[in-house]
Write an enzyme that holds these catalytic residues in place. Structure first.
Site, short mmCIF file in Angstrom:
data_model
loop_
_atom_site.label_atom_id
_atom_site.label_comp_id
_atom_site.label_asym_id
_atom_site.label_seq_id
_atom_site.Cartn_x
_atom_site.Cartn_y
_atom_site.Cartn_z
N GLU A 177 44.69 43.73 22.57
CA GLU A 177 45.80 43.26 21.74
C GLU A 177 45.57 41.84 21.24
O GLU A 177 45.85 40.88 21.94
CB GLU A 177 47.12 43.32 22.52
CG GLU A 177 48.30 42.82 21.71
CD GLU A 177 49.61 42.84 22.47
OE1 GLU A 177 49.61 43.10 23.69
OE2 GLU A 177 50.65 42.58 21.85
N LYS A 219 45.83 47.40 19.94
CA LYS A 219 47.27 47.13 19.79
C LYS A 219 47.42 45.95 18.84
O LYS A 219 46.94 44.86 19.12
CB LYS A 219 47.90 46.83 21.15
CG LYS A 219 49.37 46.45 21.04
CD LYS A 219 50.13 46.67 22.32
CE LYS A 219 51.57 46.18 22.16
NZ LYS A 219 52.46 46.65 23.19
P1 13P Z 1 57.06 43.62 21.21
O1 13P Z 1 57.16 45.03 20.68
O2 13P Z 1 58.34 43.07 21.68
O3 13P Z 1 56.29 42.73 20.28
O4 13P Z 1 56.17 43.70 22.51
C1 13P Z 1 55.05 44.49 22.52
C2 13P Z 1 54.03 43.88 23.34
O5 13P Z 1 53.54 44.49 24.27
C3 13P Z 1 53.55 42.53 22.99
O6 13P Z 1 52.49 42.19 23.83
#
Ligand code: 13P
Length: 348
Positions: A177, A219
């Site tokens: 991510e 992600k």
């Molecule tokens: P949000 O959908 O609140 O952005 O969180 C997702 C997430 O895992 C961010 O690391």
């Protein structure tokens, strides 16, 4: 590593019509979110709230997986069944966030690096042994005056690639991510250009570190104009530019792509996903991995009346239904009620 098994789990996580619940808020982030709705934040209340989410009827129809924070990964339902086993018996895949959060990147003002690689192989083995099938590591890229620097992008790509390969050694699918923050006053074009740089660096480094890309999930943020830019949310433009940056900069053999909601209003996060899904086919399964867009109204309702479990679970089920429909491009956008929820702060 067993490549076939990794690929199988990655594909299962992006099963059509299903997505991920990010329930991996750190205790510190929970502290702030619970404080914003006036609930005391203890290990017990965090467990109570997560149990409410996980035991929501029909959640298995909408969720392929749930990401836990370490504390929650080891917690159990009232009847003593570990949450991760409860999910497994419901054919929902348990995962865990393994990074140790953000610190300043020394020498680079306003830029961050994620820590947590030390000792990770042993921890990963413990998680795998206890049933984790995937893991998450969040890096943060900020857009601003002269940033992100190439050095920050490369430093984060390096730790993400190292983390991903450590996961795969233990048979765990890495969710990588690199969150490009919604905060700031940048334009949508600047956001797209930054995301292109981030993806190019990330996947070049992941290949160099010999990660097996079909066993990896990306992600990502959507391509958005900065929250403080004053630019209106143009859903079709978001879909067009998000799709373009993904198609041009994300390897087509990757296992899947999931979106974070990033502090968008929940309905914006649903409509943007719907428009992205509607705008054509993709080389990978593509779905949601939301925390705030799924949880914000639910947390509020729970805080108002902690005994009204059925009503609160229905609200959560409704959020899941919207996200699931959006991931297929089948959301009836006019069915969304107008809401004025503004999501809480961005840190996890
Ligand atoms: P949000 O959908 O609140 O952005 O969180 C997702 C997430 O895992 C961010 O690391």
């Amino acid at each position: 590593m067993n490549e076939q098994e990794l690929e199988h789990v990655a594909k299962a996580l992006v099963t059509a019509g299903k997505g991920l619940l990010a329930a991996d808020e750190s205790s510190h982030t929970c502290e702030k979110r619970f404080a914003s709705v006036g609930v005391e934040c203890t290990e017990g209340t965090r467990r109570e709230y997560r149990q409410l989410l996980l035991t929501t009827p029909r959640m298995r129809e909408y969720l392929s997986g749930v990401i836990f924070f370490d504390e929650t990964f080891w917690q159990a339902t009232d009847s003593g069944q570990p949450f991760r086993e409860y999910l497994d018996t419901n054919q929902v895949i348990p995962g865990v966030k393994v990074d140790k959060g953000l610190i300043d990147l020394p020498g680079f003002a306003n830029e961050k690096i994620t820590q947590g690689l030390d000792g990770l192989p042993d921890q990963m083995a413990d998680y795998a042994h206890a049933g984790a099938k995937f893991a998450k590591w969040r890096a943060v890229i900020t857009i601003g005056d002269g940033i992100p620097t190439d050095e920050c992008i490369r430093a984060n790509a390096f730790v993400l690639a190292r983390y991903a390969r450590i996961c795969q050694e233990e048979g765990i699918v890495p969710l990588v991510e690199p969150e490009v923050l919604y905060d700031g006053n940048h334009s949508i074009d600047q956001c797209e250009a930054v995301m292109a740089r981030v993806f190019d660096s990330l996947f070049q480094t992941m290949r160099a570190f010999r990660t097996y890309l079909p066993g990896v999930i990306l992600k990502t943020s959507m391509v958005l104009p900065g929250k403080d830019s004053g630019a209106p949310m143009d859903y079709d433009q978001v879909a067009k530019q998000t799709r373009r940056v993904l198609h041009e900069h994300v390897p087509h053999e990757l296992g899947g792509v999931v979106f974070l909601s990033g502090g968008q209003k929940p309905n914006d996060a649903f409509i943007n996903l719907n428009r992205i899904a509607k705008s054509g086919s993709n080389p990978w399964g593509l779905t949601f991995s939301y925390s705030r867009a799924l949880q914000d109204p639910v947390l509020k309702a729970w805080a108002k009346n902690r005994h009204a479990i059925n009503a609160t679970q229905q609200l959560f089920q409704r959020q899941l239904f919207f996200a699931s429909a959006a991931s297929k491009g089948e959301l009836n956008e006019s069915s969304l009620e107008r809401d004025d929820f503004v999501s809480h702060s961005q840190d996890l």
